[in-house]
Design a protein around this motif. Structure first.
Motif, PDB file in Angstrom:
ATOM      1  N   ILE A  61      -7.528   8.643   0.422  1.00 21.15           N
ATOM      2  CA  ILE A  61      -6.389   7.975   1.069  1.00 21.15           C
ATOM      3  C   ILE A  61      -5.348   7.561   0.029  1.00 21.15           C
ATOM      4  O   ILE A  61      -4.146   7.692   0.255  1.00 21.15           O
ATOM      5  N   ARG A  62      -5.801   7.090  -1.107  1.00 18.32           N
ATOM      6  CA  ARG A  62      -4.862   6.695  -2.167  1.00 18.32           C
ATOM      7  C   ARG A  62      -4.079   7.901  -2.700  1.00 18.32           C
ATOM      8  O   ARG A  62      -2.914   7.777  -3.050  1.00 18.32           O
ATOM      9  N   PRO A  65      -2.274  10.150   1.532  1.00 18.83           N
ATOM     10  CA  PRO A  65      -2.352   9.215   2.654  1.00 18.83           C
ATOM     11  C   PRO A  65      -2.285   9.849   4.042  1.00 18.83           C
ATOM     12  O   PRO A  65      -2.650   9.213   5.031  1.00 18.83           O
ATOM     13  N   ARG A  66      -1.852  11.092   4.142  1.00 22.38           N
ATOM     14  CA  ARG A  66      -1.769  11.746   5.460  1.00 22.38           C
ATOM     15  C   ARG A  66      -3.184  12.051   5.937  1.00 22.38           C
ATOM     16  O   ARG A  66      -3.947  12.738   5.261  1.00 22.38           O
ATOM     17  N   ASP A  87      -0.155   8.206   8.512  1.00 22.41           N
ATOM     18  CA  ASP A  87      -0.410   7.830   7.131  1.00 22.41           C
ATOM     19  C   ASP A  87      -1.352   6.638   7.089  1.00 22.41           C
ATOM     20  O   ASP A  87      -1.206   5.690   7.865  1.00 22.41           O
ATOM     21  N   ALA A  88      -2.301   6.711   6.178  1.00 21.18           N
ATOM     22  CA  ALA A  88      -3.261   5.622   5.974  1.00 21.18           C
ATOM     23  C   ALA A  88      -2.857   4.845   4.732  1.00 21.18           C
ATOM     24  O   ALA A  88      -2.416   5.423   3.742  1.00 21.18           O
ATOM     25  N   LYS A  89      -3.010   3.541   4.820  1.00 17.31           N
ATOM     26  CA  LYS A  89      -2.632   2.699   3.693  1.00 17.31           C
ATOM     27  C   LYS A  89      -3.635   1.566   3.564  1.00 17.31           C
ATOM     28  O   LYS A  89      -3.978   0.910   4.549  1.00 17.31           O
ATOM     29  N   GLU A  90      -4.075   1.346   2.337  1.00 16.98           N
ATOM     30  CA  GLU A  90      -4.990   0.236   2.077  1.00 16.98           C
ATOM     31  C   GLU A  90      -4.246  -1.080   2.288  1.00 16.98           C
ATOM     32  O   GLU A  90      -3.085  -1.220   1.897  1.00 16.98           O
ATOM     33  N   ASN A  92      -3.672  -4.719   1.282  1.00 15.50           N
ATOM     34  CA  ASN A  92      -3.912  -5.536   0.087  1.00 15.50           C
ATOM     35  C   ASN A  92      -3.287  -6.923   0.144  1.00 15.50           C
ATOM     36  O   ASN A  92      -3.732  -7.825  -0.561  1.00 15.50           O
ATOM     37  N   VAL A 117      -8.316  -0.383   5.690  1.00 13.00           N
ATOM     38  CA  VAL A 117      -7.300   0.656   5.729  1.00 13.00           C
ATOM     39  C   VAL A 117      -6.665   0.675   7.108  1.00 13.00           C
ATOM     40  O   VAL A 117      -7.361   0.635   8.123  1.00 13.00           O
ATOM     41  N   ARG A 118      -5.342   0.746   7.130  1.00  6.80           N
ATOM     42  CA  ARG A 118      -4.596   0.849   8.388  1.00  6.80           C
ATOM     43  C   ARG A 118      -4.037   2.268   8.491  1.00  6.80           C
ATOM     44  O   ARG A 118      -3.408   2.760   7.554  1.00  6.80           O
TER      45      ARG A 118
END
Length: 150
Positions: A61-62, A65-66, A87-90, A92, A117-118
């Motif tokens: 994911i980092r 992100p897709r 898109d996935a995003k941690e 924080n 992760v969202r």
């Protein structure tokens, strides 16, 4: 022989099905190509939230992100499939983490799972179709012996 009918689900129906379960499959692009993982999740507005530990999923994911996410189900008469792409995003930020923890996303496996992760849903599609009687697919090969190759 005509194909069995299937129909496209609208976004509302897709979200209802997503809310009806807590386990799906997350597809990411890993170091060696596509990877798929069963994960549990929850819904947060128009996003999915998962919780994971260090390793392949969070690294993928980092770096890429897709992602794609899928749920499906089979009943006595119909089956369905719903796919979410985005898109996935941690997560924080401390205030976002506090809110996310309250969603109750609990991992299925033991161990340290300290990454939230969202997945922001950009495309949500689905379809429903009748379950076909297995005898429909019988052929002369259906009764062939499955002897090992020599």
């Amino acid at each position: 022989m005509s194909a069995e009918p299937s129909w496209t689900l609208d976004a509302k129906d897709c979200w209802e099905l997503l809310r009806s379960t807590s386990v799906g499959r997350l597809a990411v692009i890993g170091v060696e190509g596509p990877e798929i993982f069963p994960v549990n999740f929850t819904i947060e507005h128009s996003a999915l939230v998962i919780r994971t530990g260090d390793g392949t999923k969070i690294d993928a994911i980092r770096n890429h992100p897709r992602v794609a996410f899928e749920i499906d189900g089979v009943g006595d008469e119909t089956a369905f499939s719903v796919v979410v792409k985005g898109d996935a995003k941690e997560i924080n930020a401390p205030d976002e983490l506090r809110d996310t923890v309250s969603l109750g996303v609990s991992p299925l496996q033991p161990g340290t799972k300290n990454h939230f992760v969202r997945i922001l849903a950009e495309e949500v599609t689905g379809r429903r179709f009748p379950v076909t009687d297995p005898s429909t697919w019988r052929s002369a090969l259906s009764d062939a012996s499955r002897a090992p190759h020599e």
